[in-house]
Design a protein around this motif. Structure first.
Motif, PDB file in Angstrom:
ATOM      1  N   LEU A 174      31.210  42.879   4.365  1.00  0.00           N
ATOM      2  CA  LEU A 174      30.505  43.744   5.225  1.00  0.00           C
ATOM      3  C   LEU A 174      30.750  43.433   6.760  1.00  0.00           C
ATOM      4  CD1 LEU A 174      26.885  43.897   3.960  1.00  0.00           C
ATOM      5  CD2 LEU A 174      28.431  45.802   4.031  1.00  0.00           C
ATOM      6  N   SER A 175      31.701  42.304   6.919  1.00  0.00           N
ATOM      7  CA  SER A 175      31.931  41.692   8.249  1.00  0.00           C
ATOM      8  C   SER A 175      32.532  42.718   9.204  1.00  0.00           C
ATOM      9  CB  SER A 175      32.734  40.396   8.426  1.00  0.00           C
ATOM     10  OG  SER A 175      31.825  39.424   7.783  1.00  0.00           O
ATOM     11  N   PRO A 176      33.799  43.194   8.409  1.00  0.00           N
ATOM     12  CA  PRO A 176      34.544  44.351   9.406  1.00  0.00           C
ATOM     13  C   PRO A 176      33.654  45.653  10.043  1.00  0.00           C
ATOM     14  CG  PRO A 176      35.749  43.749   7.248  1.00  0.00           C
ATOM     15  CD  PRO A 176      34.516  43.271   7.476  1.00  0.00           C
ATOM     16  N   LEU A 177      32.557  45.970   9.164  1.00  0.00           N
ATOM     17  CA  LEU A 177      31.513  46.898   9.744  1.00  0.00           C
ATOM     18  C   LEU A 177      30.661  46.502  10.700  1.00  0.00           C
ATOM     19  CD1 LEU A 177      30.269  49.775   9.376  1.00  0.00           C
ATOM     20  CD2 LEU A 177      28.700  48.670   7.880  1.00  0.00           C
ATOM     21  N   PHE A 178      30.354  45.105  10.868  1.00  0.00           N
ATOM     22  CA  PHE A 178      29.681  44.362  11.823  1.00  0.00           C
ATOM     23  C   PHE A 178      30.238  44.352  13.080  1.00  0.00           C
ATOM     24  CE2 PHE A 178      27.372  41.666   8.345  1.00  0.00           C
ATOM     25  CZ  PHE A 178      26.582  42.849   7.790  1.00  0.00           C
ATOM     26  N   MET A 179      31.497  43.959  13.102  1.00  0.00           N
ATOM     27  CA  MET A 179      32.504  43.947  14.249  1.00  0.00           C
ATOM     28  C   MET A 179      32.558  45.200  14.819  1.00  0.00           C
ATOM     29  SD  MET A 179      33.230  40.883  14.453  1.00  0.00           S
ATOM     30  CE  MET A 179      31.756  40.325  13.522  1.00  0.00           C
ATOM     31  N   VAL A 180      32.746  46.343  14.268  1.00  0.00           N
ATOM     32  CA  VAL A 180      32.827  47.693  14.631  1.00  0.00           C
ATOM     33  C   VAL A 180      31.428  48.129  15.442  1.00  0.00           C
ATOM     34  CG1 VAL A 180      32.766  50.357  14.437  1.00  0.00           C
ATOM     35  CG2 VAL A 180      34.427  48.734  12.961  1.00  0.00           C
ATOM     36  N   PHE A 181      30.411  47.485  15.022  1.00  0.00           N
ATOM     37  CA  PHE A 181      29.250  48.061  15.533  1.00  0.00           C
ATOM     38  C   PHE A 181      29.033  46.917  16.728  1.00  0.00           C
ATOM     39  CE2 PHE A 181      28.124  50.575  12.064  1.00  0.00           C
ATOM     40  CZ  PHE A 181      27.170  51.577  12.594  1.00  0.00           C
ATOM     41  N   ILE A 182      29.446  45.931  16.855  1.00  0.00           N
ATOM     42  CA  ILE A 182      29.394  44.854  17.838  1.00  0.00           C
ATOM     43  C   ILE A 182      30.203  45.380  19.053  1.00  0.00           C
ATOM     44  CG2 ILE A 182      30.219  42.824  18.827  1.00  0.00           C
ATOM     45  CD1 ILE A 182      29.298  41.533  16.013  1.00  0.00           C
ATOM     46  N   ALA A 183      31.406  45.957  18.660  1.00  0.00           N
ATOM     47  CA  ALA A 183      32.211  46.564  19.918  1.00  0.00           C
ATOM     48  C   ALA A 183      31.753  47.995  20.349  1.00  0.00           C
ATOM     49  CB  ALA A 183      33.649  47.052  19.246  1.00  0.00           C
ATOM     50  N   LEU A 184      31.161  48.793  19.436  1.00  0.00           N
ATOM     51  CA  LEU A 184      30.360  49.981  20.059  1.00  0.00           C
ATOM     52  C   LEU A 184      29.087  49.636  20.849  1.00  0.00           C
ATOM     53  CD1 LEU A 184      30.579  52.237  16.722  1.00  0.00           C
ATOM     54  CD2 LEU A 184      31.838  52.543  18.789  1.00  0.00           C
ATOM     55  N   GLU A 185      28.316  48.631  20.519  1.00  0.00           N
ATOM     56  CA  GLU A 185      27.198  48.332  21.239  1.00  0.00           C
ATOM     57  C   GLU A 185      27.825  47.790  22.450  1.00  0.00           C
ATOM     58  OE1 GLU A 185      23.121  45.854  20.455  1.00  0.00           O
ATOM     59  OE2 GLU A 185      24.899  44.601  20.210  1.00  0.00           O
ATOM     60  N   ALA A 186      28.590  46.797  22.354  1.00  0.00           N
ATOM     61  CA  ALA A 186      29.035  46.164  23.895  1.00  0.00           C
ATOM     62  C   ALA A 186      29.397  47.323  24.818  1.00  0.00           C
ATOM     63  CB  ALA A 186      30.026  45.366  23.488  1.00  0.00           C
ATOM     64  N   TRP A 187      30.190  48.198  24.178  1.00  0.00           N
ATOM     65  CA  TRP A 187      30.635  49.325  25.176  1.00  0.00           C
ATOM     66  C   TRP A 187      29.584  50.300  25.617  1.00  0.00           C
ATOM     67  CZ3 TRP A 187      34.325  51.014  28.120  1.00  0.00           C
ATOM     68  CH2 TRP A 187      34.523  52.158  28.463  1.00  0.00           C
ATOM     69  N   MET A 208      19.686  39.805  23.034  1.00  0.00           N
ATOM     70  CA  MET A 208      19.321  40.335  21.907  1.00  0.00           C
ATOM     71  C   MET A 208      20.570  41.338  21.987  1.00  0.00           C
ATOM     72  SD  MET A 208      18.203  41.074  19.243  1.00  0.00           S
ATOM     73  CE  MET A 208      16.614  40.168  18.830  1.00  0.00           C
ATOM     74  N   ASN A 209      21.389  41.276  20.760  1.00  0.00           N
ATOM     75  CA  ASN A 209      22.523  42.061  20.346  1.00  0.00           C
ATOM     76  C   ASN A 209      22.998  41.955  19.199  1.00  0.00           C
ATOM     77  OD1 ASN A 209      24.565  40.135  20.763  1.00  0.00           O
ATOM     78  ND2 ASN A 209      24.144  40.050  22.948  1.00  0.00           N
ATOM     79  N   PHE A 210      23.963  42.934  18.564  1.00  0.00           N
ATOM     80  CA  PHE A 210      24.129  42.500  17.117  1.00  0.00           C
ATOM     81  C   PHE A 210      24.777  41.151  16.897  1.00  0.00           C
ATOM     82  CE2 PHE A 210      24.665  47.141  16.928  1.00  0.00           C
ATOM     83  CZ  PHE A 210      23.579  47.396  16.317  1.00  0.00           C
ATOM     84  N   THR A 211      25.514  40.307  17.757  1.00  0.00           N
ATOM     85  CA  THR A 211      26.052  39.110  17.704  1.00  0.00           C
ATOM     86  C   THR A 211      24.947  38.156  17.352  1.00  0.00           C
ATOM     87  OG1 THR A 211      26.378  38.363  20.081  1.00  0.00           O
ATOM     88  CG2 THR A 211      27.963  39.622  18.761  1.00  0.00           C
ATOM     89  N   THR A 212      23.913  38.225  17.843  1.00  0.00           N
ATOM     90  CA  THR A 212      22.640  37.497  17.714  1.00  0.00           C
ATOM     91  C   THR A 212      22.407  37.245  16.145  1.00  0.00           C
ATOM     92  OG1 THR A 212      21.648  38.062  19.680  1.00  0.00           O
ATOM     93  CG2 THR A 212      20.250  36.887  18.011  1.00  0.00           C
ATOM     94  N   ALA A 213      22.279  38.356  15.292  1.00  0.00           N
ATOM     95  CA  ALA A 213      22.493  38.252  13.978  1.00  0.00           C
ATOM     96  C   ALA A 213      23.255  37.196  13.214  1.00  0.00           C
ATOM     97  CB  ALA A 213      22.429  39.797  13.302  1.00  0.00           C
ATOM     98  N   LEU A 214      24.453  37.052  13.941  1.00  0.00           N
ATOM     99  CA  LEU A 214      25.452  36.249  13.079  1.00  0.00           C
ATOM    100  C   LEU A 214      25.116  34.676  13.331  1.00  0.00           C
ATOM    101  CD1 LEU A 214      28.844  37.774  14.595  1.00  0.00           C
ATOM    102  CD2 LEU A 214      27.245  38.552  12.589  1.00  0.00           C
ATOM    103  N   ARG A 215      23.937  34.330  14.244  1.00  0.00           N
ATOM    104  CA  ARG A 215      23.649  33.067  14.409  1.00  0.00           C
ATOM    105  C   ARG A 215      22.565  32.462  13.023  1.00  0.00           C
ATOM    106  NH1 ARG A 215      23.194  30.433  19.993  1.00  0.00           N
ATOM    107  NH2 ARG A 215      24.252  31.776  21.472  1.00  0.00           N
ATOM    108  N   GLN A 216      23.548  31.786  12.274  1.00  0.00           N
ATOM    109  CA  GLN A 216      23.029  31.305  11.201  1.00  0.00           C
ATOM    110  C   GLN A 216      23.404  29.752  11.064  1.00  0.00           C
ATOM    111  OE1 GLN A 216      20.834  33.150   9.359  1.00  0.00           O
ATOM    112  NE2 GLN A 216      21.351  35.204  10.612  1.00  0.00           N
TER     113      GLN A 216
END
Length: 300
Positions: A26-39, A133-141
């Motif tokens: 699922l990581s490629p999908l996550f990366m797409v949404f991170i880029a979209l949110e950042a923009w 608080m952004n999509f990358t916060t979810a990656l902190r594990q």
């Protein structure tokens, strides 16, 4: 690097299964949404490069460590429990829905315990370290989830009769959903959806260090168990993200280890074995005789 690649290839060939790789796939999908949110939110400064780098490094290293510990520790332990199962439950569509809901229920209690029992908080604190608080916060594990024993919360489903990898697959899908609630992009969902499901609004409150938000909204995909057990709070006042006592470091190892070090230091300071051991199961903010417990990070 080649030696590391060969190690993971051999490990996967010996122990691997496609279900183990759910979050990685699922990581490629996550990366797409991170880029979209950042923009999309570029004017609101919800991304800061140092914080984002910490989150991305945490997420990438977590996946690698988790795959290794899954193969050499978690699956063998769960396999032993499965050998002593009560029944053998085949995974049909209906059974999988039941499994998924049961895993959500168990996730609620894992998440609640991770805020109220310091041993588990030592691992979970990593996830709350960001003040963004952004999509990358979810990656902190945390690297140390398997060692802390997060997988133990899901063993009832293995003992009942579900094969361990199906239990962990259901958990991975749950975690995949949770990626999408770590955002300020979405304000509110329709009222019926907000009542049943965990949403960005509910989870923004969960990440707040405002007193009203601490130890609330523990659900993964659903919010109904929070409503049922009295831990739900709606998002109201502006959320102040992060820990009550922030840890000022960008060192990846220390981001994962700081609360373990603080807990063991607190244990050593106690004059009796009982009080020392109590730090393992007491809440993170536990104070003896009104003195500060010394934790480097309280829930937030």
């Amino acid at each position: 690097m080649d030696a590391l690649t060969d190690f993971f290839q051999q490990l996967y060939l010996r122990h691997g299964d496609w279900r183990d790789l759910t979050l990685l796939l699922l990581s490629p999908l996550f990366m797409v949404f991170i880029a979209l949110e950042a923009w999309r939110l570029r004017q609101r400064r919800v991304y800061r490069w140092r914080d984002t780098l910490d989150s991305m490094n945490s997420g990438g290293s977590y996946l690698l460590v988790d795959l290794v510990l899954l193969a050499v520790w978690v699956l063998p332990a769960m396999g032993w429990i499965y050998q002593h199962r009560l029944f053998t439950l085949e995974v049909t569509p209906l059974n999988f829905i039941g499994l998924f809901l049961a895993v959500e229920f168990l996730y609620y209690w894992f998440h609640r315990a991770s805020h109220r029992i310091r041993w588990f908080w030592c691992a979970h604190v990593v996830h709350h370290g960001s003040e963004q608080m952004n999509f990358t916060t979810a990656l902190r594990q945390s690297w140390f989830y398997p060692i802390a024993g997060n997988w133990l919360f899901y063993t009832p489903m293995v003992w009942l009769g579900f094969e361990p990898r199906w239990v962990l697959f259901a958990l991975s899908l749950n975690l995949g959903y949770q990626f999408f609630v770590h955002t300020q992009w979405v304000d509110r969902m329709p009222a019926w959806f907000e009542w049943v499901f965990n949403t960005p609004s509910h989870h923004r409150a969960h990440h707040g260090r405002n007193p009203v938000y601490i130890d609330r909204n523990f659900g993964g995909m659903l919010i109904v168990f929070d409503r049922l057990f009295g831990t739900f709070v709606p998002e109201g006042e502006p959320v102040d993200y992060g820990l009550q006592h922030p840890v000022e470091t960008h060192n990846l190892f220390w981001l994962n280890a700081h609360e373990w070090a603080a807990m063991f230091a607190d244990m050593r300071r106690e004059r009796s074995l009982w009080l020392g051991l109590k730090h393992l199961w007491a809440p993170p903010e536990w104070q003896r005789h009104g003195d500060k417990a010394g934790s480097s990070a309280s829930p937030g």
